[in-house]
Design a protein around this motif. Structure first.
Motif, PDB file in Angstrom:
ATOM      1  N   THR A  56       0.678  -1.109   0.199  1.00 13.85           N
ATOM      2  CA  THR A  56      -0.025  -0.145  -0.066  1.00 13.85           C
ATOM      3  C   THR A  56       0.791   1.300  -0.066  1.00 13.85           C
ATOM      4  O   THR A  56       0.607   2.212  -0.737  1.00 13.85           O
ATOM      5  CB  THR A  56      -0.892   0.002   1.177  1.00 13.85           C
ATOM      6  N   VAL A  57       1.712   1.392   0.866  1.00 13.80           N
ATOM      7  CA  VAL A  57       2.549   2.447   0.968  1.00 13.80           C
ATOM      8  C   VAL A  57       3.364   2.667  -0.088  1.00 13.80           C
ATOM      9  O   VAL A  57       3.472   3.749  -0.733  1.00 13.80           O
ATOM     10  CB  VAL A  57       3.507   2.366   2.280  1.00 13.80           C
ATOM     11  N   ASN A  58       4.326   1.715  -0.594  1.00 10.46           N
ATOM     12  CA  ASN A  58       5.027   1.748  -1.825  1.00 10.46           C
ATOM     13  C   ASN A  58       4.181   2.186  -2.965  1.00 10.46           C
ATOM     14  O   ASN A  58       4.650   2.994  -3.701  1.00 10.46           O
ATOM     15  CB  ASN A  58       5.753   0.682  -1.790  1.00 10.46           C
ATOM     16  N   ALA A  59       3.152   1.672  -3.193  1.00  5.65           N
ATOM     17  CA  ALA A  59       2.359   1.884  -4.516  1.00  5.65           C
ATOM     18  C   ALA A  59       1.794   3.291  -4.463  1.00  5.65           C
ATOM     19  O   ALA A  59       1.776   3.956  -5.313  1.00  5.65           O
ATOM     20  CB  ALA A  59       0.908   0.887  -4.318  1.00  5.65           C
ATOM     21  N   TRP A  60       1.368   3.726  -3.153  1.00  3.85           N
ATOM     22  CA  TRP A  60       0.899   5.067  -3.055  1.00  3.85           C
ATOM     23  C   TRP A  60       2.066   6.135  -3.373  1.00  3.85           C
ATOM     24  O   TRP A  60       1.981   7.055  -4.027  1.00  3.85           O
ATOM     25  CB  TRP A  60       0.338   5.246  -1.545  1.00  3.85           C
ATOM     26  N   ILE A  61       3.148   5.948  -2.590  1.00  2.00           N
ATOM     27  CA  ILE A  61       4.308   6.825  -2.790  1.00  2.00           C
ATOM     28  C   ILE A  61       4.660   6.919  -4.147  1.00  2.00           C
ATOM     29  O   ILE A  61       5.205   7.990  -4.693  1.00  2.00           O
ATOM     30  CB  ILE A  61       5.336   6.711  -1.761  1.00  2.00           C
ATOM     31  N   LEU A  62       5.044   5.699  -4.912  1.00  2.00           N
ATOM     32  CA  LEU A  62       5.707   5.622  -6.274  1.00  2.00           C
ATOM     33  C   LEU A  62       4.482   5.954  -7.294  1.00  2.00           C
ATOM     34  O   LEU A  62       4.859   6.060  -8.417  1.00  2.00           O
ATOM     35  CB  LEU A  62       5.902   4.364  -6.413  1.00  2.00           C
ATOM     36  N   GLY A  63       3.170   6.335  -7.005  1.00  2.49           N
ATOM     37  CA  GLY A  63       2.363   6.744  -7.880  1.00  2.49           C
ATOM     38  C   GLY A  63       1.654   5.722  -8.812  1.00  2.49           C
ATOM     39  O   GLY A  63       1.426   5.696 -10.077  1.00  2.49           O
ATOM     40  N   GLU A  64       1.793   4.203  -8.104  1.00  2.44           N
ATOM     41  CA  GLU A  64       1.256   3.431  -9.035  1.00  2.44           C
ATOM     42  C   GLU A  64      -0.131   3.646  -9.309  1.00  2.44           C
ATOM     43  O   GLU A  64      -0.917   4.522  -8.772  1.00  2.44           O
ATOM     44  CB  GLU A  64       1.177   1.988  -8.124  1.00  2.44           C
ATOM     45  N   PRO A  65      -0.709   2.776 -10.485  1.00  4.25           N
ATOM     46  CA  PRO A  65      -2.184   2.967 -10.592  1.00  4.25           C
ATOM     47  C   PRO A  65      -2.951   2.789  -9.594  1.00  4.25           C
ATOM     48  O   PRO A  65      -2.674   2.024  -8.770  1.00  4.25           O
ATOM     49  CB  PRO A  65      -2.418   2.025 -11.708  1.00  4.25           C
ATOM     50  N   PRO A  67      -5.848   1.256  -8.884  1.00  2.00           N
ATOM     51  CA  PRO A  67      -6.183  -0.432  -8.849  1.00  2.00           C
ATOM     52  C   PRO A  67      -5.223  -1.097  -7.568  1.00  2.00           C
ATOM     53  O   PRO A  67      -5.508  -1.922  -7.041  1.00  2.00           O
ATOM     54  CB  PRO A  67      -6.601  -1.195 -10.208  1.00  2.00           C
ATOM     55  N   VAL A  68      -3.788  -0.748  -7.995  1.00  2.18           N
ATOM     56  CA  VAL A  68      -3.008  -1.409  -7.271  1.00  2.18           C
ATOM     57  C   VAL A  68      -3.040  -0.751  -5.651  1.00  2.18           C
ATOM     58  O   VAL A  68      -2.887  -1.572  -4.781  1.00  2.18           O
ATOM     59  CB  VAL A  68      -1.311  -1.123  -7.819  1.00  2.18           C
ATOM     60  N   VAL A  69      -3.190   0.487  -5.685  1.00  6.21           N
ATOM     61  CA  VAL A  69      -3.188   1.147  -4.195  1.00  6.21           C
ATOM     62  C   VAL A  69      -4.341   0.745  -3.554  1.00  6.21           C
ATOM     63  O   VAL A  69      -4.212   0.228  -2.480  1.00  6.21           O
ATOM     64  CB  VAL A  69      -3.228   2.710  -4.589  1.00  6.21           C
ATOM     65  N   MET A  70      -5.260   0.459  -4.288  1.00  7.52           N
ATOM     66  CA  MET A  70      -6.908   0.132  -3.801  1.00  7.52           C
ATOM     67  C   MET A  70      -6.638  -1.494  -3.225  1.00  7.52           C
ATOM     68  O   MET A  70      -7.112  -1.934  -2.110  1.00  7.52           O
ATOM     69  CB  MET A  70      -7.804   0.194  -4.488  1.00  7.52           C
ATOM     70  N   TYR A  71      -5.885  -2.281  -3.928  1.00  6.45           N
ATOM     71  CA  TYR A  71      -5.818  -3.637  -3.655  1.00  6.45           C
ATOM     72  C   TYR A  71      -4.994  -3.690  -2.484  1.00  6.45           C
ATOM     73  O   TYR A  71      -5.463  -4.558  -1.467  1.00  6.45           O
ATOM     74  CB  TYR A  71      -4.873  -4.398  -4.598  1.00  6.45           C
ATOM     75  N   GLY A  72      -4.022  -2.856  -2.215  1.00  8.76           N
ATOM     76  CA  GLY A  72      -3.113  -2.962  -0.890  1.00  8.76           C
ATOM     77  C   GLY A  72      -3.685  -2.321   0.187  1.00  8.76           C
ATOM     78  O   GLY A  72      -3.777  -2.825   1.163  1.00  8.76           O
ATOM     79  N   LEU A  73      -4.677  -1.355  -0.088  1.00  8.48           N
ATOM     80  CA  LEU A  73      -5.581  -0.712   0.886  1.00  8.48           C
ATOM     81  C   LEU A  73      -6.432  -1.620   1.368  1.00  8.48           C
ATOM     82  O   LEU A  73      -6.760  -1.774   2.699  1.00  8.48           O
ATOM     83  CB  LEU A  73      -6.179   0.657   0.626  1.00  8.48           C
ATOM     84  N   VAL A  74      -7.184  -2.581   0.513  1.00  6.90           N
ATOM     85  CA  VAL A  74      -8.155  -3.416   0.898  1.00  6.90           C
ATOM     86  C   VAL A  74      -7.590  -4.489   1.838  1.00  6.90           C
ATOM     87  O   VAL A  74      -7.991  -4.889   2.713  1.00  6.90           O
ATOM     88  CB  VAL A  74      -8.815  -3.967  -0.320  1.00  6.90           C
ATOM     89  N   ASN A  75      -6.352  -4.895   1.360  1.00 11.51           N
ATOM     90  CA  ASN A  75      -5.604  -5.932   2.116  1.00 11.51           C
ATOM     91  C   ASN A  75      -5.549  -5.339   3.586  1.00 11.51           C
ATOM     92  O   ASN A  75      -5.609  -6.156   4.378  1.00 11.51           O
ATOM     93  CB  ASN A  75      -4.289  -6.174   1.549  1.00 11.51           C
TER      94      ASN A  75
END
Length: 145
Positions: A56-65, A67-75
């Motif tokens: 979640t943190v890496n995807a958010w900070i790196l500006g991933e799409p 759906p990737v951030v949301m997948y991490g957050l849902v996890n």
């Protein structure tokens, strides 16, 4: 009129996130109905939460799409719900503290941004490893027979 590759990828990512969100609902409901987490591995969920926090943190900070951030957050949310159930049903409040786990990768990423490249593989590794404690618990409790 078709979808672009990017639109198809976003759709597939969002669909995967929804499927993932739904897959744990029966377990959470089962724990709630019986007021117990017996047979459910706290170690496995802790490992999953650890990986989800980094994703979640890496995807958010790196500006991933998104759906990737949301997948991490849902996890993170799902595993935090399980942590709350472990805490409540076992009477051990220490499990609740683990909900704060995303703070670790967040501060690591801010203080040492170069570590994000090294910590990106944590999620897939923990996803696989997290099943080992659950499997061992099932064997110990003889729930696989």
């Amino acid at each position: 009129y078709g979808f672009s590759s990017l639109e198809a990828a976003y759709f597939a990512g969002t669909l995967a996130t929804i499927c993932f969100a739904v897959q744990y609902l029966p377990q959470a409901w089962h724990n709630f109905r019986r007021k117990s987490v017996r047979g459910f591995s706290i170690s496995g969920i802790t490992i999953k939460l650890f990986g989800a926090a980094f994703l979640t943190v890496n995807a958010w900070i790196l500006g991933e799409p998104m759906p990737v951030v949301m997948y991490g957050l849902v996890n993170v949310v799902q595993h935090s719900i399980f942590m709350a159930q472990f805490s409540y049903y076992t009477g051990q409040g220490r499990y609740l503290a683990l909900i704060a786990m995303p703070i670790l990768p967040y501060f690591m990423a801010l203080a040492f941004p170069w570590t994000m490249v090294l910590t990106n593989p944590i999620k897939p590794i923990t996803q696989v490893i997290s099943h080992i404690p659950q499997l061992l618990l099932c064997f110990r409790l003889k729930t696989t027979q």
